[in-house]
Design a protein around this motif. Structure first.
Motif, PDB file in Angstrom:
ATOM      1  N   GLU A   1      -6.336   9.082  -2.801  1.00 23.84           N
ATOM      2  CA  GLU A   1      -6.637   7.697  -3.056  1.00 23.84           C
ATOM      3  C   GLU A   1      -5.486   6.712  -2.352  1.00 23.84           C
ATOM      4  O   GLU A   1      -5.825   5.691  -2.038  1.00 23.84           O
ATOM      5  CB  GLU A   1      -6.746   7.486  -4.730  1.00 23.84           C
ATOM      6  CG  GLU A   1      -7.369   6.041  -4.993  1.00 23.84           C
ATOM      7  CD  GLU A   1      -7.561   5.921  -6.357  1.00 23.84           C
ATOM      8  OE1 GLU A   1      -7.464   4.805  -6.958  1.00 23.84           O
ATOM      9  OE2 GLU A   1      -7.483   6.957  -7.146  1.00 23.84           O
ATOM     10  N   PHE A   2      -4.346   6.866  -2.565  1.00 24.15           N
ATOM     11  CA  PHE A   2      -3.506   5.920  -2.381  1.00 24.15           C
ATOM     12  C   PHE A   2      -2.507   6.097  -1.116  1.00 24.15           C
ATOM     13  O   PHE A   2      -2.245   5.065  -0.783  1.00 24.15           O
ATOM     14  CB  PHE A   2      -2.180   6.131  -3.592  1.00 24.15           C
ATOM     15  CG  PHE A   2      -2.778   5.535  -4.902  1.00 24.15           C
ATOM     16  CD1 PHE A   2      -3.361   4.456  -5.298  1.00 24.15           C
ATOM     17  CD2 PHE A   2      -2.917   6.761  -6.079  1.00 24.15           C
ATOM     18  CE1 PHE A   2      -3.880   3.997  -6.247  1.00 24.15           C
ATOM     19  CE2 PHE A   2      -3.298   6.231  -7.239  1.00 24.15           C
ATOM     20  CZ  PHE A   2      -3.895   4.908  -7.305  1.00 24.15           C
ATOM     21  N   VAL A   3      -2.390   7.217  -0.470  1.00 26.49           N
ATOM     22  CA  VAL A   3      -1.857   7.219   0.910  1.00 26.49           C
ATOM     23  C   VAL A   3      -2.481   6.386   1.728  1.00 26.49           C
ATOM     24  O   VAL A   3      -1.897   5.586   2.590  1.00 26.49           O
ATOM     25  CB  VAL A   3      -1.957   8.780   1.383  1.00 26.49           C
ATOM     26  CG1 VAL A   3      -1.459   8.719   2.850  1.00 26.49           C
ATOM     27  CG2 VAL A   3      -0.718   9.635   0.626  1.00 26.49           C
ATOM     28  N   PRO A   4      -3.976   6.373   1.894  1.00 23.99           N
ATOM     29  CA  PRO A   4      -4.426   5.463   2.760  1.00 23.99           C
ATOM     30  C   PRO A   4      -4.138   3.890   2.615  1.00 23.99           C
ATOM     31  O   PRO A   4      -4.291   3.134   3.313  1.00 23.99           O
ATOM     32  CB  PRO A   4      -6.158   5.441   2.409  1.00 23.99           C
ATOM     33  CG  PRO A   4      -6.091   6.851   2.033  1.00 23.99           C
ATOM     34  CD  PRO A   4      -4.937   7.180   1.375  1.00 23.99           C
ATOM     35  N   ARG A   5      -3.584   3.551   1.375  1.00 21.69           N
ATOM     36  CA  ARG A   5      -3.318   2.244   0.967  1.00 21.69           C
ATOM     37  C   ARG A   5      -1.746   1.798   1.534  1.00 21.69           C
ATOM     38  O   ARG A   5      -1.340   0.831   1.242  1.00 21.69           O
ATOM     39  CB  ARG A   5      -3.289   2.020  -0.583  1.00 21.69           C
ATOM     40  CG  ARG A   5      -4.725   1.994  -1.016  1.00 21.69           C
ATOM     41  CD  ARG A   5      -4.891   1.832  -2.364  1.00 21.69           C
ATOM     42  NE  ARG A   5      -6.033   2.122  -3.126  1.00 21.69           N
ATOM     43  CZ  ARG A   5      -6.530   2.021  -4.315  1.00 21.69           C
ATOM     44  NH1 ARG A   5      -5.597   1.533  -5.142  1.00 21.69           N
ATOM     45  NH2 ARG A   5      -7.819   2.087  -4.754  1.00 21.69           N
ATOM     46  N   LEU A   6      -1.191   2.784   1.965  1.00 19.81           N
ATOM     47  CA  LEU A   6       0.225   2.452   2.533  1.00 19.81           C
ATOM     48  C   LEU A   6       0.278   1.446   3.620  1.00 19.81           C
ATOM     49  O   LEU A   6      -0.566   1.759   4.511  1.00 19.81           O
ATOM     50  CB  LEU A   6       0.982   3.813   2.770  1.00 19.81           C
ATOM     51  CG  LEU A   6       1.401   4.745   1.884  1.00 19.81           C
ATOM     52  CD1 LEU A   6       1.880   6.191   2.420  1.00 19.81           C
ATOM     53  CD2 LEU A   6       2.418   4.296   0.984  1.00 19.81           C
ATOM     54  N   ASN A   7       0.917   0.684   3.678  1.00 19.82           N
ATOM     55  CA  ASN A   7       1.174  -0.473   4.879  1.00 19.82           C
ATOM     56  C   ASN A   7       1.829   0.394   5.970  1.00 19.82           C
ATOM     57  O   ASN A   7       2.382   1.629   5.930  1.00 19.82           O
ATOM     58  CB  ASN A   7       1.781  -1.716   4.343  1.00 19.82           C
ATOM     59  CG  ASN A   7       3.230  -1.435   4.086  1.00 19.82           C
ATOM     60  OD1 ASN A   7       3.957  -0.773   4.888  1.00 19.82           O
ATOM     61  ND2 ASN A   7       3.713  -2.230   3.288  1.00 19.82           N
ATOM     62  N   PRO A   8       1.799  -0.038   7.276  1.00 21.52           N
ATOM     63  CA  PRO A   8       2.253   0.727   8.477  1.00 21.52           C
ATOM     64  C   PRO A   8       3.741   1.109   8.265  1.00 21.52           C
ATOM     65  O   PRO A   8       3.971   2.203   8.514  1.00 21.52           O
ATOM     66  CB  PRO A   8       2.115  -0.404   9.446  1.00 21.52           C
ATOM     67  CG  PRO A   8       0.799  -1.122   9.192  1.00 21.52           C
ATOM     68  CD  PRO A   8       1.163  -1.316   7.761  1.00 21.52           C
ATOM     69  N   GLY A   9       4.580   0.205   7.741  1.00 23.89           N
ATOM     70  CA  GLY A   9       5.875   0.568   7.329  1.00 23.89           C
ATOM     71  C   GLY A   9       6.179   1.653   6.283  1.00 23.89           C
ATOM     72  O   GLY A   9       7.034   2.642   6.378  1.00 23.89           O
ATOM     73  N   GLN A  10       5.350   1.417   5.312  1.00 24.77           N
ATOM     74  CA  GLN A  10       5.493   2.475   4.211  1.00 24.77           C
ATOM     75  C   GLN A  10       5.047   4.042   4.703  1.00 24.77           C
ATOM     76  O   GLN A  10       5.696   4.838   4.581  1.00 24.77           O
ATOM     77  CB  GLN A  10       4.571   2.000   3.118  1.00 24.77           C
ATOM     78  CG  GLN A  10       5.035   1.023   2.427  1.00 24.77           C
ATOM     79  CD  GLN A  10       4.006   0.395   1.148  1.00 24.77           C
ATOM     80  OE1 GLN A  10       2.852   0.320   1.561  1.00 24.77           O
ATOM     81  NE2 GLN A  10       4.627   0.106   0.194  1.00 24.77           N
ATOM     82  N   LYS A  11       4.021   3.803   5.603  1.00 18.43           N
ATOM     83  CA  LYS A  11       3.391   5.229   6.279  1.00 18.43           C
ATOM     84  C   LYS A  11       4.389   5.744   7.072  1.00 18.43           C
ATOM     85  O   LYS A  11       4.693   6.988   7.192  1.00 18.43           O
ATOM     86  CB  LYS A  11       2.256   4.772   6.792  1.00 18.43           C
ATOM     87  CG  LYS A  11       1.445   6.002   7.352  1.00 18.43           C
ATOM     88  CD  LYS A  11       0.628   6.973   6.437  1.00 18.43           C
ATOM     89  CE  LYS A  11       0.028   7.833   7.237  1.00 18.43           C
ATOM     90  NZ  LYS A  11       0.229   9.342   6.866  1.00 18.43           N
ATOM     91  N   THR A  12       5.018   5.052   8.005  1.00 15.65           N
ATOM     92  CA  THR A  12       6.269   5.631   8.864  1.00 15.65           C
ATOM     93  C   THR A  12       7.445   6.276   8.017  1.00 15.65           C
ATOM     94  O   THR A  12       7.485   7.276   8.261  1.00 15.65           O
ATOM     95  CB  THR A  12       6.821   4.332   9.459  1.00 15.65           C
ATOM     96  OG1 THR A  12       5.685   3.843  10.164  1.00 15.65           O
ATOM     97  CG2 THR A  12       7.949   5.018  10.498  1.00 15.65           C
TER      98      THR A  12
END
Length: 179
Positions: A108-119
């Motif tokens: 549910e929540f990983v797709p909500r990470l912004n690009p910086g957070q995802k990196t």
């Protein structure tokens, strides 16, 4: 209360008040019976878990705590080995999580990470999964999602039952750990 808890309480009373001739032998013979209040919790974490020193140590720690409360003396005063206190209740609680719930949270929540957070998420997990580990500092202004990111990292590490991870939010000393 399950039978194991009742047996532990009776065992504590007997140790502290009756002067058993060989309490260590009694413990060795009955220790599997005295963990049935601990074992199911461990099975929720790992369905294939077997009786182990970690489980016995938690039970013996509870016995010793109660014996100290009753008598003011630790188990060694009664001819019993003392438990390994390196296995803390915090650690047992940390190991007691539902990996299916963690996976649902991640989905549910990983797709909500912004690009910086995802990196950051990907880079930290890459280091953990490679076995290299490391020391990571996450510094950003308030309200930018640091706790959100840290909670997802902990969820992923806990779900995969990988390595040990300690997260602190800085000077306040609030921390979370995954082992």
């Amino acid at each position: 209360m399950q039978v194991g808890g009742e047996r532990k309480r009776a065992f504590c009373d007997i140790i502290a008040t009756c002067g058993l001739s060989n309490p260590q032998k009694m413990w060795e013979n009955k220790k599997n019976d005295m963990v049935d209040d601990i074992f199911p919790r461990s099975q929720r974490h790992d369905e294939n878990i077997e009786y182990s020193d970690v489980i016995y140590s938690e039970a013996l720690t509870r016995v010793e705590d109660q014996v100290i409360t009753i008598s003011g003396k630790d188990l060694s005063c009664f001819g019993l080995s003392r438990p390994s206190r390196t296995v803390s209740n915090d650690l047992m609680q940390e190991l007691d999580y539902d990996t299916q719930v963690l996976q649902q949270q991640l989905n549910e929540f990983v797709p909500r990470l912004n690009p910086g957070q995802k990196t950051v998420f990907d880079n930290v997990l890459k280091q953990v999964e490679s076995g290299e580990g490391g020391l990571f500092f996450l510094d950003a202004p308030g309200g930018t999602g640091k706790n959100f990111l840290l909670n997802l990292l902990l969820s992923q590490i806990r779900k995969d039952k990988k390595k040990s991870c300690h997260c602190s939010d800085g000077l306040l000393g609030n921390s979370r750990q995954a082992t």
